[in-house]
Design an enzyme around this catalytic site. Structure first.
Site, PDB file in Angstrom:
ATOM      1  CB  ALA A  54      -0.947  -0.007   1.199  1.00 20.52           C
ATOM      2  CD  GLU A  74       9.225  -0.825   7.178  1.00 21.43           C
ATOM      3  OE1 GLU A  74       8.228  -0.764   6.438  1.00 21.43           O
ATOM      4  OE2 GLU A  74       9.241  -1.496   8.251  1.00 21.43           O
ATOM      5  N   GLY A  87       2.698 -14.444  -0.078  1.00 22.63           N
ATOM      6  CA  GLY A  87       2.821 -15.442  -1.150  1.00 22.63           C
ATOM      7  C   GLY A  87       3.012 -14.884  -2.559  1.00 22.63           C
ATOM      8  NE  ARG A 333      -6.148 -17.366   1.923  1.00 20.86           N
ATOM      9  CZ  ARG A 333      -5.308 -16.338   1.775  1.00 20.86           C
ATOM     10  NH1 ARG A 333      -5.476 -15.232   2.481  1.00 20.86           N
ATOM     11  NH2 ARG A 333      -4.309 -16.421   0.924  1.00 20.86           N
ATOM     12  CD  GLU A 473      -3.064  -7.838   7.445  1.00 22.56           C
ATOM     13  OE1 GLU A 473      -2.030  -7.914   6.749  1.00 22.56           O
ATOM     14  OE2 GLU A 473      -3.324  -8.644   8.367  1.00 22.56           O
TER      15      GLU A 473
END
Lengths: 506, 506
Positions: A54, A74, A87, A333, A473
């Site tokens: 993002a 960061e 993944g 899932r 997220e």
């Protein structure tokens, strides 16, 4: 208790008065209100917290829309956050690979798949916004140099193959090119920079952030506090909280520190918590997703996860107690994780099920080699050996394989209604490879509520909190109860890009 | 958008400087930090926000432990909050009525029932604490003058009859006596007093509250702001947020303003939201319970709810499309609400199922009279008339009644495994009474996280926020995904009493 944040707050409260700002936040909040005499250590147009999908996508998009001063902060030493170790699976409709392979797909079909997995409480408007821009986001990664396998995967819950995967089979295959692209475009990247709180104007708008720099992870006294003015806005792209054991246990007491987790260590959610203190609306924190493709035989995401994701369509998952299948191997899932968690021995203790794949098919994916090499999966010449190794009753197992192979032949799974389209001609035949399965905490569906402009909404007014944006997220409610695999990367990137445009009024 | 709170905050921000306090909260928070010159309009030992079960029980318990100055602030004109209009159902193990009727029960059994309904994510420690003290709380209501029917009900999800009900069949049968008891004991009650925010000490402890008084509901400019010093602590007993449409839609987009709600108008959750701004941990906001016993033929909780709760054990619920039962009529609330919501006509539109009861049994509960009188339930002489009225295929309906009556005879429900213990000899026979069923938003399982001392926990530290306590529906995580009926009153009261003892160090 989260020692890290506790110390931070205490230190901040102790340090008041020497900060050049008017006053401390009440309560436990780390936010401060700037007065006229505040000393700004740096000034940017747009401050981005977090260097995952993002944040990086936002940085690139911002420069494309003329932003001259954008910095990505960061907290860790390396860029990419949790994104770098995921993944590397990217779902999008109407892509070049779908066109090439003649796969019929659309925004509507993708959204419908996601709404189903979301179990009635996903945010359709946001899902539609994301699916509509997913191809553009994919293109941004390709333009930056990301490389994908030349085939599409059909992941659990998706009604067609629409998932790209990076050639390195992980998210770093995207974050690394995006980091390079950011540098090329003049986006400043600053590592070891920990977000410590917001700086507010007198009208309560977010006008800056406090950053601890240079910060060494888990040493809360490292570095010093800097005041960064962000003239156009602050984007929180800080990720999920799967590694915050306190918070995840508050939602689900079974998710103790002993439960495996696929996330990077930094996924502790303090950015999200700070937004709640500012009045952001908490949504769906209770929906924490466990990955049904994880292995109890390795730490984190490991090798098995990608191996299993690739092989599920043409494999069988078997309950070791019964020798029988127990789920649709490509259901969503949550459906699969719940089914796996129900696999217990006669005393009710966890008994991880196994996945059996023909070696001939498994070796088509590069992770197969590592799975065997590192001993987290095994090769067998016959079902007898599998039954013996995992203490499975042989006869039902043999019968199950025969039955399943009949489904492959007929193109119809009479046990669990699995779509056999991707399993055409792919019989379960010797030699076999086998891995064990057990869910691991993987993803937080919950977070702060945002609108389709990536603005963070206020719990009292329902309106946007001025100057504050979020993407990825850290946001909640978009996917509902259960997110489909490979839908996080498009969400992160599209919403990051969206946030950049919103902030710049583009 | 919640207009009420929006105006409040704006007014507060506008009004800064004239309040006698040092400075405003940053962000959108309503909290303020007191300086040395703050003018206190009143001073109490313990301030309680909300006059429902939790607040009233806390007031009484506080005086019992020597507290001389406790005030309960109620924002509405009348006391009792949402508690006053609930069903007046009180579950407790090992009660006098259970002993009298020879019913074997225990804290363990009650907790096990609740954990099952909570679907793995309830807080066992808190449930155990509450069940262990439920009998004492029941006694407090009886001592205050609450009157109960001389029988116990076995509500959905409870494995034995353990539920008392007030003779007035609503919560006012408890809140009114508790209000009287409070007055007798010298607990001060102040209505039209709206909580507007916390007042904090310089160490970030909660040391008081701001109250708007006299406040007229929905007139956010009514009254004026008072500063109340609470020397020992503040108890937030402010209830749930079922009437906050924005917030419930953030969790579940289907819970629009058009969806029925059983709650009092004041259940808007601003006390909870303000605690989040102070750093309280949001837990399980996504779990919003709909009552499966509600009727689409009346507003709010109405008459049918108590009627249905009483009659479910010896009634059948029938899908009008099929003429067949579709659920265990005494399963837990979520199981039943989900089953009812699945009752649809052939076009997928809601088709409220009906509940058929023998009039001979229905009339045993006093609500039956009102249900018939107000036309929200109807009496029929035969199944033909029922089938005709609700457009149900007659033959399957007749067959269903016969089948069910065989289960009554055999003591075993072969369709849905309903416990037939309470239905012994209670055949479905003419004349019948019928009501229609459709779930209404009833209860918020989510809220702030508390520990067994009723302390509110901080999201950064996991430790108690100094001076801040919460009890009742404003708390989250206790019941998990789905609360069992009649378990809210014991929770509210026990945790209110617990909070009083904690605050006083008793």
């Amino acid at each position: 208790m989260n020692k890290v944040d506790f110390l931070t707050r205490r230190n901040f409260i102790k340090g008041l008065g020497a900060t050049g700002v008017a006053f401390a936040a009440p309560g436990m909040a780390n936010a401060i209100v700037a007065d006229d005499n505040i000393h700004w250590d740096d000034q940017v147009e747009m401050a981005i917290i977090g260097s995952g999908f993002a944040g990086l996508a936002a940085g690139i998009e911002a420069t494309k829309h003329g932003c001259k001063a954008v910095t990505i902060y960061e907290k860790m030493a390396v860029y990419g956050g949790n994104s770098a170790i995921n993944g590397g699976l990217f779902a999008a409709p109407n892509t070049p690979l779908q066109q090439q392979k003649g796969i019929q797909d659309s925004v509507d079909i993708m959204v419908a798949d996601q709404l189903k997995s979301g179990r009635g409480v996903a945010d359709e408007k946001l899902l539609r916004h994301i699916a509509s821009h997913a191809r553009d986001a994919l293109q941004m990664t390709i333009d930056a140099g990301a490389e994908y396998y030349p085939y599409l995967q059909q992941l659990g819950g998706h009604s067609v193959p629409r998932t790209y995967q990076t050639k390195v089979s992980c998210g770093a295959g995207i974050t690394q090119p995006l980091v390079n692209e950011c540098r090329k475009l003049g986006v400043k990247l600053q590592n070891r920079s920990k977000f410590e709180g917001f700086i507010l104007g007198k009208d309560a708008a977010v006008i800056g952030i406090r950053i601890r720099y240079p910060y060494y992870f888990e040493d809360e006294n490292s570095g010093k506090l800097l005041h960064i003015r962000a003239s156009k806005g602050v984007l929180m792209a800080t990720g999920g909280f799967a590694q915050n054991v306190n918070l995840r246990m508050a939602q689900d007491p079974t998710l103790t520190a002993e439960v495996g987790c696929t996330n990077a260590k930094g996924a502790t959610g303090e950015g999200m918590l700070e937004m709640f203190r500012l009045g952001a609306i908490p949504v769906h924190l209770a929906y924490i997703q466990s990955g049904p493709w994880a292995s109890p035989d390795e730490g984190g995401f490991g090798y098995v996860s990608n191996y299993a994701i690739f092989n599920f369509p043409h494999s069988i998952a078997v309950n070791c107690l019964t020798g029988k299948r127990f789920m649709n191997e490509i259901a969503d899932r949550k459906t699969r994780a719940d089914a796996e968690l129900a696999c217990r021995d006669s005393a009710g203790k966890p008994l991880p099920p196994i996945m059996i794949t023909s070696y001939a098919h498994a070796k088509e994916h590069p992770t197969c080699e590592n799975v065997l090499k590192y001993g987290v999966g095994w090769k067998f010449d016959d079902l007898q050996s599998i039954a013996k190794r995992f203490n499975i009753p042989l006869q039902p197992l043999q019968q199950q394989v025969d039955e399943y192979n009949a489904y492959v032949k007929d193109g119809e799974d009479k046990q669990f209604g699995k779509s056999m389209a991707k399993a055409k001609g792919m019989y379960i035949q010797a030699p076999y490879t086998v891995v064990r399965l057990w869910p691991k905490v993987h993803y937080c569906q919950g977070g702060v509520q945002v609108n389709a402009n990536a603005e963070v909404l206020d719990s009292n007014t329902g309106k946007a909190i001025k100057g504050l944006y979020a993407a990825g997220e850290v946001c909640g409610g978009i996917h509902g109860v259960s997110r489909l695999g490979s839908c996080s990367i498009p969400e992160c990137m599209v919403m990051g890009m969206t946030a950049a445009r919103s902030i710049l009024g583009a």
